[in-house]
Design a protein around this motif. Structure first.
Motif, PDB file in Angstrom:
ATOM      1  N   SER A 106      -4.778   7.802   8.260  1.00  0.00           N
ATOM      2  CA  SER A 106      -5.498   7.434   9.269  1.00  0.00           C
ATOM      3  C   SER A 106      -5.272   6.068   9.535  1.00  0.00           C
ATOM      4  O   SER A 106      -4.640   5.350   8.949  1.00  0.00           O
ATOM      5  CB  SER A 106      -7.002   7.870   8.901  1.00  0.00           C
ATOM      6  OG  SER A 106      -7.395   6.768   8.029  1.00  0.00           O
ATOM      7  N   ARG A 107      -5.934   5.619  10.675  1.00  0.00           N
ATOM      8  CA  ARG A 107      -5.673   4.253  11.029  1.00  0.00           C
ATOM      9  C   ARG A 107      -6.388   3.212  10.008  1.00  0.00           C
ATOM     10  O   ARG A 107      -5.882   1.966   9.469  1.00  0.00           O
ATOM     11  CB  ARG A 107      -6.365   3.789  12.466  1.00  0.00           C
ATOM     12  CG  ARG A 107      -5.395   4.483  13.551  1.00  0.00           C
ATOM     13  CD  ARG A 107      -5.959   4.211  15.113  1.00  0.00           C
ATOM     14  NE  ARG A 107      -5.025   4.542  16.193  1.00  0.00           N
ATOM     15  CZ  ARG A 107      -5.363   4.480  17.259  1.00  0.00           C
ATOM     16  NH1 ARG A 107      -6.463   3.898  17.521  1.00  0.00           N
ATOM     17  NH2 ARG A 107      -4.437   4.907  18.193  1.00  0.00           N
ATOM     18  N   ALA A 108      -7.448   3.643   9.661  1.00  0.00           N
ATOM     19  CA  ALA A 108      -8.191   2.765   8.698  1.00  0.00           C
ATOM     20  C   ALA A 108      -7.621   2.920   7.519  1.00  0.00           C
ATOM     21  O   ALA A 108      -7.462   1.847   6.550  1.00  0.00           O
ATOM     22  CB  ALA A 108      -9.711   3.711   8.515  1.00  0.00           C
ATOM     23  N   ALA A 109      -6.820   3.934   6.926  1.00  0.00           N
ATOM     24  CA  ALA A 109      -6.201   4.000   5.518  1.00  0.00           C
ATOM     25  C   ALA A 109      -4.934   3.087   5.839  1.00  0.00           C
ATOM     26  O   ALA A 109      -4.559   2.517   4.779  1.00  0.00           O
ATOM     27  CB  ALA A 109      -5.715   5.243   5.209  1.00  0.00           C
ATOM     28  N   ARG A 110      -4.290   3.202   6.816  1.00  0.00           N
ATOM     29  CA  ARG A 110      -3.057   2.456   7.112  1.00  0.00           C
ATOM     30  C   ARG A 110      -3.517   0.960   7.082  1.00  0.00           C
ATOM     31  O   ARG A 110      -2.633   0.263   6.408  1.00  0.00           O
ATOM     32  CB  ARG A 110      -2.439   2.480   8.495  1.00  0.00           C
ATOM     33  CG  ARG A 110      -1.102   2.081   8.783  1.00  0.00           C
ATOM     34  CD  ARG A 110      -0.664   2.344  10.064  1.00  0.00           C
ATOM     35  NE  ARG A 110       0.727   1.886  10.097  1.00  0.00           N
ATOM     36  CZ  ARG A 110       1.810   2.247   9.789  1.00  0.00           C
ATOM     37  NH1 ARG A 110       1.880   3.393   8.989  1.00  0.00           N
ATOM     38  NH2 ARG A 110       3.187   1.450  10.130  1.00  0.00           N
ATOM     39  N   ARG A 111      -4.595   0.649   7.547  1.00  0.00           N
ATOM     40  CA  ARG A 111      -4.844  -0.929   7.626  1.00  0.00           C
ATOM     41  C   ARG A 111      -5.075  -1.279   5.972  1.00  0.00           C
ATOM     42  O   ARG A 111      -4.660  -2.529   5.892  1.00  0.00           O
ATOM     43  CB  ARG A 111      -6.447  -0.879   8.219  1.00  0.00           C
ATOM     44  CG  ARG A 111      -6.878  -2.737   8.370  1.00  0.00           C
ATOM     45  CD  ARG A 111      -8.132  -2.648   9.256  1.00  0.00           C
ATOM     46  NE  ARG A 111      -9.107  -2.255   8.436  1.00  0.00           N
ATOM     47  CZ  ARG A 111      -9.881  -2.705   7.640  1.00  0.00           C
ATOM     48  NH1 ARG A 111      -9.496  -3.996   7.499  1.00  0.00           N
ATOM     49  NH2 ARG A 111     -10.899  -2.330   6.787  1.00  0.00           N
ATOM     50  N   PHE A 112      -5.792  -0.665   5.349  1.00  0.00           N
ATOM     51  CA  PHE A 112      -5.730  -0.894   4.037  1.00  0.00           C
ATOM     52  C   PHE A 112      -4.453  -0.804   3.052  1.00  0.00           C
ATOM     53  O   PHE A 112      -4.102  -1.891   2.424  1.00  0.00           O
ATOM     54  CB  PHE A 112      -6.950   0.172   2.920  1.00  0.00           C
ATOM     55  CG  PHE A 112      -8.239  -0.371   3.370  1.00  0.00           C
ATOM     56  CD1 PHE A 112      -8.914  -1.397   2.407  1.00  0.00           C
ATOM     57  CD2 PHE A 112      -8.955   0.176   4.301  1.00  0.00           C
ATOM     58  CE1 PHE A 112      -9.906  -1.934   2.722  1.00  0.00           C
ATOM     59  CE2 PHE A 112     -10.146  -0.188   4.470  1.00  0.00           C
ATOM     60  CZ  PHE A 112     -10.673  -1.259   3.622  1.00  0.00           C
ATOM     61  N   ALA A 113      -3.740   0.063   3.421  1.00  0.00           N
ATOM     62  CA  ALA A 113      -2.324   0.334   2.623  1.00  0.00           C
ATOM     63  C   ALA A 113      -1.331  -0.716   3.237  1.00  0.00           C
ATOM     64  O   ALA A 113      -0.360  -1.158   2.310  1.00  0.00           O
ATOM     65  CB  ALA A 113      -1.909   1.842   2.905  1.00  0.00           C
TER      66      ALA A 113
END
Length: 299
Positions: A106-113
């Motif tokens: 997801s976009r949120a997960a991508r931001r962290f990763a």
């Protein structure tokens, strides 16, 4: 005639009442599953019919509420409920392959990763940089990807050299042959060609220019406890007293008591080596499938 007329009039009134009830039910405020006791209270239902319907709708609403509460109690761990600092602390423990996978969730997960907080220490460890050296840099995930693709002067790499060579060890001189990966350091870069230096070798004689396809980054160590089998393609560390110890590609021919017999390594024939000097490259092909060793994720 009067009696029959009275009966007909009564039946007509009852029919109109039922028709009115049906019209009110289908055209009222209730819409399928969204019906509630409040909306049902506005229906023009007759006598004894209203009470069972109201009770039924109330019981359905109560059942849905209980099920919803049960689902909330049994809901899995919610990532979003954690403080951001804790989220980053967890993500920093992941390897690059896992980071690449969760960045697609997801976009949120991508931001962290892909955040610099995660990739700055990975970049420093991989390319032997200090925090002070990269203090002014940003976008470490992209910098990491570019650096993997195009090594820079000073990077420690391995260079492929095919042929025969001799190494001196405690057992004397051993003659090896095959595809060997030697430790090297990049001295200069010119486009896709690199001038490299082999540690502990005379620069005037052995320094050379090589193309990018002969260079690789040092592989990660084997996962602890990895079991090797006959037919697996491996790399064997060729030990020497001088410290010049390349990794030579070969195949396991048999396994006996934690010693692995490999062929096509030394010119004199088969050789047995301990597990610590062997690392897996890829699994042997079976009748069902081929198992490959995961490579480093390049994002």
């Amino acid at each position: 005639l009067g009696a029959r007329g009275s009966g007909t009039a009564a039946r007509g009134a009852a029919g109109r009442e039922r028709a009115g009830t049906s019209a009110s039910w289908h055209g009222g405020d209730v819409r399928g599953r969204s019906a509630s006791s409040d909306s049902v209270s506005h229906l023009s239902l007759s006598g004894g019919l209203a009470s069972p319907l109201l009770e039924r709708v109330k019981s359905l609403g109560s059942l849905r509420a209980r099920r919803r509460a049960a689902r909330e109690r049994e809901a899995p761990f919610a990532w979003e409920s954690l403080p951001e600092a804790v989220q980053f602390a967890i993500v920093e423990l992941l390897d690059m392959r896992t980071l690449a996978a969760i960045s697609c969730v997801s976009r949120a997960a991508r931001r962290f990763a892909l955040h610099d907080i995660v990739w700055r220490p990975l970049y420093c460890r991989k390319f032997l940089q200090s925090a002070a050296d990269v203090k002014a840099l940003t976008g470490f995930a992209e910098l990491f990807r570019r650096r993997l693709k195009a090594p820079q002067p000073g990077d420690q790499v391995q260079v492929l050299w095919e042929g025969s060579f001799n190494l001196v060890s405690s057992n004397g001189v051993t003659a090896y042959e095959g595809r060997a990966w030697w430790e090297a350091r990049i001295v200069e870069r010119d486009g896709d060609t690199y001038n490299i230096h082999y540690p502990q070798w005379d620069s005037a004689i052995w320094d050379e220019w090589v193309t990018r396809d002969r260079i690789r980054w040092p592989p990660d160590p084997d996962v602890e406890g990895t079991i090797l089998r006959k037919g697996d393609t491996v790399e064997v560390k060729c030990l020497s007293t001088s410290g010049r110890s390349p990794w030579l590609e070969t195949t396991i021919t048999r396994v006996e008591d934690e010693r692995y017999h490999v062929g096509s390594v030394i010119i004199s024939g088969e050789r047995a080596v301990p597990r610590r000097n062997v690392r897996l490259v890829r699994r042997a092909r079976t009748s069902h499938h081929l198992i490959s060793v995961p490579k480093c994720a390049v994002m």
